[in-house]
Structures are given as C-alpha cells and as structure tokens.
Design an enzyme around this catalytic site. Structure first.
Site, PDB file in Angstrom:
ATOM      1  N   ALA A 100       5.074  11.208  67.784  1.00 11.21           N
ATOM      2  CA  ALA A 100       4.372   9.993  67.346  1.00 11.21           C
ATOM      3  C   ALA A 100       2.972  10.405  66.913  1.00 11.21           C
ATOM      4  O   ALA A 100       2.465  11.437  67.356  1.00 11.21           O
ATOM      5  CB  ALA A 100       4.294   9.013  68.505  1.00 11.21           C
ATOM      6  N   SER A 110     -18.145  39.113  84.538  1.00 12.51           N
ATOM      7  CA  SER A 110     -18.055  37.698  84.921  1.00 12.51           C
ATOM      8  C   SER A 110     -19.438  37.063  84.984  1.00 12.51           C
ATOM      9  O   SER A 110     -19.545  35.841  84.982  1.00 12.51           O
ATOM     10  CB  SER A 110     -17.437  37.523  86.300  1.00 12.51           C
ATOM     11  OG  SER A 110     -16.512  38.488  86.595  1.00 12.51           O
ATOM     12  N   GLY A 141       8.473  11.253  69.745  1.00 11.58           N
ATOM     13  CA  GLY A 141       9.022  10.201  68.892  1.00 11.58           C
ATOM     14  C   GLY A 141      10.042  10.754  67.902  1.00 11.58           C
ATOM     15  O   GLY A 141      10.976  10.046  67.503  1.00 11.58           O
ATOM     16  N   MET A 200      -8.004  43.188  86.117  1.00 11.96           N
ATOM     17  CA  MET A 200      -8.165  42.543  84.815  1.00 11.96           C
ATOM     18  C   MET A 200      -7.624  43.417  83.688  1.00 11.96           C
ATOM     19  O   MET A 200      -6.956  42.924  82.776  1.00 11.96           O
ATOM     20  CB  MET A 200      -9.645  42.213  84.550  1.00 11.96           C
ATOM     21  CG  MET A 200     -10.237  41.236  85.526  1.00 11.96           C
ATOM     22  SD  MET A 200      -9.331  39.683  85.620  1.00 11.96           S
ATOM     23  CE  MET A 200      -9.784  38.928  84.078  1.00 11.96           C
ATOM     24  N   GLU A 229     -17.841  45.464  88.304  1.00 10.32           N
ATOM     25  CA  GLU A 229     -18.955  44.550  88.002  1.00 10.32           C
ATOM     26  C   GLU A 229     -20.254  45.190  88.519  1.00 10.32           C
ATOM     27  O   GLU A 229     -20.815  44.768  89.536  1.00 10.32           O
ATOM     28  CB  GLU A 229     -18.679  43.187  88.663  1.00 10.32           C
ATOM     29  CG  GLU A 229     -19.653  42.084  88.295  1.00 10.32           C
ATOM     30  CD  GLU A 229     -19.487  41.555  86.870  1.00 10.32           C
ATOM     31  OE1 GLU A 229     -18.838  42.198  86.034  1.00 10.32           O
ATOM     32  OE2 GLU A 229     -20.054  40.497  86.593  1.00 10.32           O
ATOM     33  N   ASN A 282      -8.914  35.355  85.662  1.00 11.29           N
ATOM     34  CA  ASN A 282      -7.870  36.026  86.431  1.00 11.29           C
ATOM     35  C   ASN A 282      -6.757  35.056  86.833  1.00 11.29           C
ATOM     36  O   ASN A 282      -7.069  34.022  87.411  1.00 11.29           O
ATOM     37  CB  ASN A 282      -8.534  36.620  87.694  1.00 11.29           C
ATOM     38  CG  ASN A 282      -7.602  37.513  88.469  1.00 11.29           C
ATOM     39  OD1 ASN A 282      -6.545  37.896  87.995  1.00 11.29           O
ATOM     40  ND2 ASN A 282      -7.989  37.821  89.688  1.00 11.29           N
ATOM     41  N   LYS A 304     -21.374  50.018  83.951  1.00 13.07           N
ATOM     42  CA  LYS A 304     -21.048  49.501  82.618  1.00 13.07           C
ATOM     43  C   LYS A 304     -21.951  50.149  81.559  1.00 13.07           C
ATOM     44  O   LYS A 304     -21.480  50.553  80.500  1.00 13.07           O
ATOM     45  CB  LYS A 304     -21.179  47.971  82.587  1.00 13.07           C
ATOM     46  CG  LYS A 304     -20.041  47.247  83.335  1.00 13.07           C
ATOM     47  CD  LYS A 304     -20.164  45.742  83.196  1.00 13.07           C
ATOM     48  CE  LYS A 304     -19.217  44.952  84.082  1.00 13.07           C
ATOM     49  NZ  LYS A 304     -17.804  45.023  83.791  1.00 13.07           N
ATOM     50  N   ASN A 324     -18.185  30.068  85.714  1.00 17.30           N
ATOM     51  CA  ASN A 324     -18.558  30.606  87.027  1.00 17.30           C
ATOM     52  C   ASN A 324     -19.878  30.026  87.515  1.00 17.30           C
ATOM     53  O   ASN A 324     -20.064  29.794  88.703  1.00 17.30           O
ATOM     54  CB  ASN A 324     -18.656  32.133  86.978  1.00 17.30           C
ATOM     55  CG  ASN A 324     -17.276  32.777  87.026  1.00 17.30           C
ATOM     56  OD1 ASN A 324     -16.298  32.120  87.370  1.00 17.30           O
ATOM     57  ND2 ASN A 324     -17.196  34.031  86.664  1.00 17.30           N
TER      58      ASN A 324
HETATM   59  P1  NAD Z   1     -10.978  46.320  89.556  1.00 20.47           P
HETATM   60  O1  NAD Z   1     -11.798  46.926  90.630  1.00 20.47           O
HETATM   61  O2  NAD Z   1      -9.643  45.791  89.894  1.00 20.47           O
HETATM   62  O3  NAD Z   1     -10.797  47.363  88.372  1.00 20.47           O
HETATM   63  C1  NAD Z   1     -11.840  48.102  87.847  1.00 20.47           C
HETATM   64  C2  NAD Z   1     -11.251  49.414  87.345  1.00 20.47           C
HETATM   65  O4  NAD Z   1     -12.233  50.074  86.594  1.00 20.47           O
HETATM   66  C3  NAD Z   1     -10.825  50.346  88.468  1.00 20.47           C
HETATM   67  O5  NAD Z   1      -9.484  50.716  88.292  1.00 20.47           O
HETATM   68  C4  NAD Z   1     -11.758  51.538  88.304  1.00 20.47           C
HETATM   69  O6  NAD Z   1     -11.129  52.769  88.624  1.00 20.47           O
HETATM   70  C5  NAD Z   1     -12.088  51.451  86.842  1.00 20.47           C
HETATM   71  N1  NAD Z   1     -13.324  52.126  86.486  1.00 20.47           N
HETATM   72  C6  NAD Z   1     -14.505  52.160  87.141  1.00 20.47           C
HETATM   73  N2  NAD Z   1     -15.396  52.910  86.461  1.00 20.47           N
HETATM   74  C7  NAD Z   1     -14.777  53.356  85.350  1.00 20.47           C
HETATM   75  C8  NAD Z   1     -15.153  54.195  84.277  1.00 20.47           C
HETATM   76  N3  NAD Z   1     -16.352  54.699  84.210  1.00 20.47           N
HETATM   77  N4  NAD Z   1     -14.241  54.443  83.316  1.00 20.47           N
HETATM   78  C9  NAD Z   1     -13.017  53.916  83.383  1.00 20.47           C
HETATM   79  N5  NAD Z   1     -12.591  53.132  84.388  1.00 20.47           N
HETATM   80  C10 NAD Z   1     -13.465  52.862  85.359  1.00 20.47           C
HETATM   81  O7  NAD Z   1     -11.903  45.198  88.907  1.00 20.47           O
HETATM   82  P2  NAD Z   1     -11.457  43.897  88.111  1.00 20.47           P
HETATM   83  O8  NAD Z   1     -11.277  42.797  89.079  1.00 20.47           O
HETATM   84  O9  NAD Z   1     -10.382  44.243  87.174  1.00 20.47           O
HETATM   85  O10 NAD Z   1     -12.799  43.566  87.317  1.00 20.47           O
HETATM   86  C11 NAD Z   1     -13.142  44.229  86.134  1.00 20.47           C
HETATM   87  C12 NAD Z   1     -14.194  43.441  85.406  1.00 20.47           C
HETATM   88  O11 NAD Z   1     -13.683  42.154  85.119  1.00 20.47           O
HETATM   89  C13 NAD Z   1     -15.458  43.190  86.202  1.00 20.47           C
HETATM   90  O12 NAD Z   1     -16.556  43.198  85.350  1.00 20.47           O
HETATM   91  C14 NAD Z   1     -15.255  41.806  86.783  1.00 20.47           C
HETATM   92  O13 NAD Z   1     -16.449  41.124  87.073  1.00 20.47           O
HETATM   93  C15 NAD Z   1     -14.516  41.151  85.653  1.00 20.47           C
HETATM   94  N6  NAD Z   1     -13.690  40.006  86.050  1.00 20.47           N
HETATM   95  C16 NAD Z   1     -12.967  40.029  87.194  1.00 20.47           C
HETATM   96  C17 NAD Z   1     -12.199  38.919  87.551  1.00 20.47           C
HETATM   97  C18 NAD Z   1     -11.397  38.908  88.821  1.00 20.47           C
HETATM   98  O14 NAD Z   1     -11.065  37.826  89.297  1.00 20.47           O
HETATM   99  N7  NAD Z   1     -11.046  40.045  89.362  1.00 20.47           N
HETATM  100  C19 NAD Z   1     -12.174  37.798  86.706  1.00 20.47           C
HETATM  101  C20 NAD Z   1     -12.891  37.823  85.514  1.00 20.47           C
HETATM  102  C21 NAD Z   1     -13.649  38.930  85.202  1.00 20.47           C
END
Ligand code: NAD
Length: 714
Positions: free
Chosen positions: A66, A436, A113, A331, A409, A460, A414, A507
């Site tokens: 519809a 995040s 519809g 992630m 994080e 996530n 990073k 967040n």
């Molecule tokens: P995680 O700890 O599960 O994974 C991070 C991975 O990165 C690990 O396997 C680690 O070995 C790897 N790592 C670390 N240093 C590295 C490098 N120099 N080179 C290559 N790999 C490397 O973390 P996650 O929960 O997947 O989070 C990852 C990012 O996503 C973070 O910035 C987090 O804030 C963001 N995030 C997380 C969520 C959540 O709920 N977990 C949600 C949204 C965003």
C-alpha cells in the site's frame, strides 16, 4: 489508458492490465489506484472478456504494498484510514466476484496490499525471478493485513501457514509460494510469454481449471488434524499466541490481534470473516494508533536518512575492490565476514598466529551458521571464505583501497599502526578506524595524510547491528566520507555521518543512561528492579546484562574516555572501575554483574553486593524513578548533541539509537518520546534530580530554551 494501468487486448479476448505507477520505481496501492482499478474492472466486465491478466511494467516489482504516505496521513486522520480500509475491501471483493478468471503475474516483489490484491485474483502465477517475494509484512508497521489478507490467505494456504506468514510478516520466494499453494504455478522468467499463454489456455480448457484448483485443495493429514477440528485449532492458536508473547513481550499488539481474529473467524464464511476483519482493523485504529503512527513515521525517517546520511560534498566515492583489516578480534572477525559476504577480498593483519587463527575461526563459524540456516549454499560460502586472508606483517596491503582498523582501543597502539600503514599503503588508500570513543582529531595527529583517516564505527556484533557511525574529522577528505558512505550501502548498513567528538553519538548518549543505572545500583536499588524497569520500557535488555555482553573491561575503557571528555557530568559510578579491576568482565569471563555457565546467564553475581558494601543500604526506588533517570539523562545528552550539531536533526539521533542501541521502535525514538513528555516537564524533573544528585542532571541550554518557548524536537 489510465494513469496507473495500461490496458492491452489480444485477439482472443484476453485482456491485460499493466500496472505502472507513474514517476516511481515501484508500484503501490493508493486510493487513486483503487479508484482507477475499480473503474477499469467495471468497464471490462461489460465486455465479457475470456480472462484478465494483471501484470507490472516495473522491473523486479509487482506491487511493493500500500502507499505508505497515504497510510501515514491516514494514521493522523482516523476517518481517512477507515475510508481506505472500506475502499480496498470493496475493490478486492469486486475483483473476486468477476465472472471471468483473473490471473496475477508476479515477477518481482509483491508485499502487503500487493499480496492482498493477488489473493483476490482467481489464479496466481509467479516467475522464477529470485527477486520474487510474496508476503504480508504489515505487523512490522504495527498493523495487520486489513484488505482481506487475514481471511483470504489462511483460506488459501491453510491456517497454520497463513497465520505464520501474517504474524511473523516474513515473505516467501516463488519456490516456497508454490509449495504453500500460494501461487498456482511458477514459470521460467525467460519463457514467460509462452508459459503464460499455456497457463491461460489450460485454465480456459474444460478440465484444466479443475486440475489447478484441485491441486490447491490437497490438504495434508497434519493440516487436517490441526485445523479441521476445534481441539487441534485451539492447540495451534495457543502455540502461536505463546510464541508471539515471547517475541513481542506485549509491546506490539498487532500480531496477537491478527491471530485472535483468524481464530475467531476460522469457522465463519469468508464474507463474514471479511466483515469481521474490517471491524477489528477499525477497532485497532482507535485503540492502538500510536504504535503504527510511530513505526510508519520511523520508516519514512529511515528512508530519508538512507538517501542522505548527512553527506555535504558532491565528491565521487572511491571504488573499494580490496580491503585490509588490522586486528582479527571481536570486531575484526565480524567485519571481515561482512566484507567477504559482499565479495570484497579482505586481508587481516595480526600480531601473532594465534590471533590470526582466532580471526579465521570467527569468520568460518559465521559462514557455518549461514549454511546451517540455509541462508547460503555451502559452495558459495566456501568461495567467499576464500576471500579472507591473513598476514603478520603488511604483505599485500599495497593493494588495499581501504584499511579498516579494529585494533585495541588504545590511542598509542592505533597511532603506531597508522604510522606503519602510511609507509606501506598507496597514497590514495583510506584508513577507517573502528574506534568507539577516541576522536579522529586525536588519532590523526602526526599522520602524514590526516585527510585519509575516517571513523567507521561498526557496532557489536557487526554482522547483525545495522548502524555504522561515519565520523568525519576536521581534516577528513570529502572523498573519504563519500567512500565510507558508499561502502556502508554496499554492506547493507545504515551509515550515518556524525561530527567528531569523544564517544560520537550513540555511545555518548548511552553512557549517560548507563552511568545512571550504575548510580542507582550504588544507592542500593536492587539490580533486578533496575533491569526489569528498563526492559519493561521496551529496551532489548537491561543495562547490566548489556554491560556483561559488551565486556565490562571494554565498557570501562570506553566510558573513561567519555568521562574525561565531558567533566563533570559524565563521571562514572565507582562500580564500573571495580568491575574492571576485579576482572568481572562479563559473559566472556564467566562472571560480571551476573554469573554465567558456558555463556548462559544464571543469576546475579553475589560479589557485586560485596563490592558495593560501602554503598547505602538497599532502598526501593520511587515509582518510575529508574525509567525516568535513565531516559532523562539520555534525553539531556541527546539535546546537547543537537546543540553541538553532532548530527543535523532529532531524526538522526532517533534512528541512530534505534539501530545502534535497540531503542524500542514502537516508542518512535528517544526524542519523539521526549516530545510526549514535553520540554517543560523534562526540565522541571531534571532540576529536581539536580538538587538531589548534582550537576550531572543540569538541563542543557537547548532544553531550557525549549521549555521556555514551548518548542518540541519534531
Ligand atoms: P579485541 O581485543 O577483540 O581485538 C583487537 C585485536 O587487535 C586483537 O586480536 C589484537 O591482537 C589485535 N591487535 C592489537 N594490536 C595490533 C596491531 N598492532 N596490529 C594488528 N593487530 C593488532 O577488540 P575489539 O573488541 O575487536 O575492538 C577493536 C576496536 O573496535 C576497538 O577500537 C574498540 O573500541 C572498537 N569497538 C569495539 C566494540 C565491542 O563491543 N567490542 C564495539 C564497537 C567498536
């Protein structure tokens, strides 16, 4: 030739009405369409044709449903809605009563519809076009089929399957439609014209029509037991109602009303049943208008944002043919899965073999789930899985058009990654961080090409959550923003451009509510009360269950960034730090606010009370206090985001919270809900809480101004 339908006639007195809604990509049923159809049918009836075919001129679309714009208007004007229901019924009844056979030819999407329309035809022929979808998704908009669907569908395909399609709203493809007897024949799209001729010849032949109709009447023994005797029927409907209750938690009344209507009318004649459907639909219009209104409004907001997620430039997006991915954790694994699903080759970079192995395992298990659910054939899943590769250095990253970064994080980690990447990747390649909370401004400091850094904040788990916040730093290039938006579209995600700020949008707003839940706990309000009051508002889970899901270590880190960025109002309750320090990280560690056994939630963790021994003794919350503090703190923060122009409108906030945090759709959105309270009352209540609990409840300037001027968010 009408405005919507073109008529063609062949020499054998077979007429075709070609539906072609002018100026639109889809066909939809509006009051004008119904008027024209009725007039054309009446004219045709005088000519005594042999048969009428109804076809569509649109590619891959029969009738999308519809016209929702009319319905949106109608839900703000009940009389109009009632008229619309009566009109649809009258036209479809007339269609059904025609003395010549009518055949719907479905070569694409046919929903709502549209399905009610084909149900009033004598025959239905579908093509094997994979775009064919036939269904009644009305419950997703808080209503149920009101143009005869609740009566004609169960009578055609049986009560069990009919109710199932109506209460779940899930459509079926051609193959399933044939199995259900919802269509009489599936023909090859390639040879459609020949097949249609043959079908029409058959139903016009002496025994042909009877053959088709008798195939439809074949009823299985199971159907007979379940449907044809009252006991079986009552068993069937009790099962459905229980299932609906569990799924909707009582928030969405339409599926239950529909199931009840079908049960009530199962032993009536079709005509009586149709009258009853009209009556019941009109009752729903009076008793439950708010929910459909909110859901239909949200549908249009979502369409609007999908078309323009907040882009301001006209830069052309870069094609993404290959992607690199830093980090194969929670992630990274999910992101690799969705990229490979869309046939984008993706290469993980990790710090050791074990982490890399875990990443592969994660993607593999997601494909296994898809295969098990029959969403994808094994051969295709295998091929897509082959698109995921890995490295411990940056081998192969030169070929990446974009590198998604999902490492820890931690700003230093990073930044080090970006430094290494900039030595390796192409000059025009982009870097998208999944941070995040940390701002793009801070992350891009020291980069050679800060314009290539953008935030793509997936939620996530990335394979399920529809929202991606696209964060545009001060220096982020327009091409990066357009490319991120185009990539989101390709991945089937709702990309939303958000201005750079700590915690971004979802967040940041959620932190305010989650902190409040923690404070209530510290004040001695039982955890169970906090969880249940927030769930009973419609949130998908309580704040402590959610924290355990996310991980209390992750949550603490994220909220600390937010706390430091917005002092003093975002100060965290002490419990979040204690959870992290005591390694009560939630589901993944077996203990958090709750205890878990193999990932299954068991009961509240008694350690929480011990950790909070310094807190005041247990107290009962005041009536409505939990919900009010949780929501008002979020409304206040959301209004601040508007003040700071983090997104351009309340609509963006409501959609982001709907898709990023599961804010209940039937409420229409956080700020839509705020409008139902009114800024004056909100400010009054915030001030009262401010005098009791301090500055974090201080109403922001926008709300104060709205309270004075009487303005609303919408
Ligand atoms: P995680 O700890 O599960 O994974 C991070 C991975 O990165 C690990 O396997 C680690 O070995 C790897 N790592 C670390 N240093 C590295 C490098 N120099 N080179 C290559 N790999 C490397 O973390 P996650 O929960 O997947 O989070 C990852 C990012 O996503 C973070 O910035 C987090 O804030 C963001 N995030 C997380 C969520 C959540 O709920 N977990 C949600 C949204 C965003």
């Amino acid at each position: 030739m009408g405005r919507f339908f073109e008529r063609t006639d062949d020499t054998g007195k077979i007429t075709t009405f070609w539906f072609d809604y002018p100026g639109e990509k889809v066909n939809k049923i509006s009051p004008d369409v119904l008027d024209e159809l009725e007039a054309m049918l009446k004219e045709l009836a005088l000519e005594n044709p042999k048969a009428l075919l109804i076809r569509s001129r649109k590619e891959d679309i029969f009738i999308a449903g519809a016209d929702l714009k009319t319905f949106q208007e109608a839900f703000h004007n009940i009389q109009l809605a009632e008229k619309l229901i009566d009109k649809g019924h009258a036209v479809f009844r007339y269609m059904e009563s025609l003395p010549f056979p009518t055949i719907a030819v479905i070569d694409g999407v046919c929903l709502g519809g549209g399905t009610e329309f084909i149900l009033s035809c004598t025959y239905r022929v579908a093509t094997d076009n994979p775009k064919v979808q036939i269904g009644l998704p009305e419950v997703n908009l808080g209503i149920f089929p009101g143009w005869g669907g609740t009566q004609r569908l169960p009578r055609l395909i049986g009560l069990e399957q009919g109710v199932m399609m109506i209460v779940t709203g899930k459509p079926v493809d051609s193959k399933k439609a044939l199995k259900l007897h919802l269509v009489d024949k599936v023909v090859s799209k390639e040879f459609l014209e020949d097949a249609l001729h043959a079908f029409v010849d058959k139903i016009l032949s002496k025994n042909g029509a009877e053959e088709v109709l008798s195939y439809r009447r074949t009823v299985s023994f199971r159907n007979f037991l379940l449907e044809k005797n009252p006991l079986g029927r009552s068993f069937l409907f009790n099962r459905f109602k229980k299932g609906i209750d569990e799924k909707t938690k009582g928030f969405y009344p339409a599926p239950l009303i529909a199931a009840d209507l079908i049960e009530r009318t199962a032993s009536m004649s079709k005509d009586e049943g149709l009258n009853e459907e009209v009556k019941t639909f009109k009752t729903l219009l009076h008793s439950h208008t708010e929910i459909p209104k909110n859901l239909i409004d949200l549908f249009f907001i979502q369409e609007e944002i999908k078309k323009n997620p907040g882009l301001t430039s006209k830069a052309a997006p870069m094609p993404i043919k290959k992607a690199g991915l830093i980090g194969a954790g929670t992630m990274g694994g999910g992101i690799a899965f969705i990229l490979s699903q869309k046939d984008i080759p993706v290469r993980f970079k990790e710090i050791n073999q074990e982490a890399l192995g875990k990443g592969y395992g994660h993607v593999f298990s997601l494909y296994q789930k898809e295969i098990k659910r029959k969403k994808i054939p094994k051969e295709i899943a295998d091929r897509k899985f082959q698109l995921v590769s890995g490295t411990l250095n940056y081998d192969g990253f030169k070929q990446a058009d974009i590198v998604l970064e999902a490492a820890l994080e931690n700003i230093d980690v990073k930044k080090q990654v970006y430094k290494e990447l900039e030595e390796i990747i192409r000059d025009d390649a982009l870097i998208a961080t999944n941070t995040s909370t940390i701002t793009i401004k801070n992350l891009s400091e020291g980069m050679k090409h800060p314009e290539r850094l953008i935030g793509m904040h997936f939620f996530n788990p990335p394979e399920k959550m529809p929202l991606v916040e696209i964060i545009q730093g001060e220096k982020t290039s327009p091409v990066a923003v357009e490319t991120a938006a185009a990539l989101c579209k390709k991945l089937g995600k709702m990309g939303l451009v958000v201005k750079d700020c700590p915690g971004f949008l979802v967040n940041r707003i959620f932190a305010a509510g989650a902190n409040e839940a923690g404070y209530l706990l510290e004040e001695g309000v039982p955890m169970h009360d906090i969880e249940s009051e927030i769930v009973s508002f419609g949130m998908p889970m309580g704040p402590f269950t959610l924290a355990d899901e996310v991980g209390n270590d992750v949550a603490y880190k994220a909220f600390t960034v937010i706390e430091n960025a917005y002092p003093p109002r975002m100060k965290q309750p002490i419990i979040t730090k204690l959870m992290d320090e005591n390694k009560l990280w939630g589901k993944k560690s077996g203990q958090g606010y709750f205890l878990y056994d193999n990932g299954t939630k068991k009961r509240e963790n008694p350690k929480i009370a011990l950790l909070l021994k310094g807190a005041k003794s247990r107290r009962s919350p005041k009536e409505g206090e939990i919900k009010e503090r949780f929501l008002l703190s979020m409304i206040n923060e959301a209004a601040r985001c508007l003040e700071e122009k983090i997104v351009p409108s309340p609509k963006h906030i409501d959609i982001a919270l709907l898709y990023g945090m599961g804010f209940p759709a039937f409420r229409g959105g956080l700020l839509k809900y705020a409008d139902t309270i009114g800024a004056k009352k909100i400010v009054e209540r915030l001030k009262s809480y401010e005098s009791e609990f301090g500055v974090r409840f201080n109403p922001c300037a926008l709300l104060t101004e709205m309270a004075e001027s009487g303005k609303t968010f919408y």
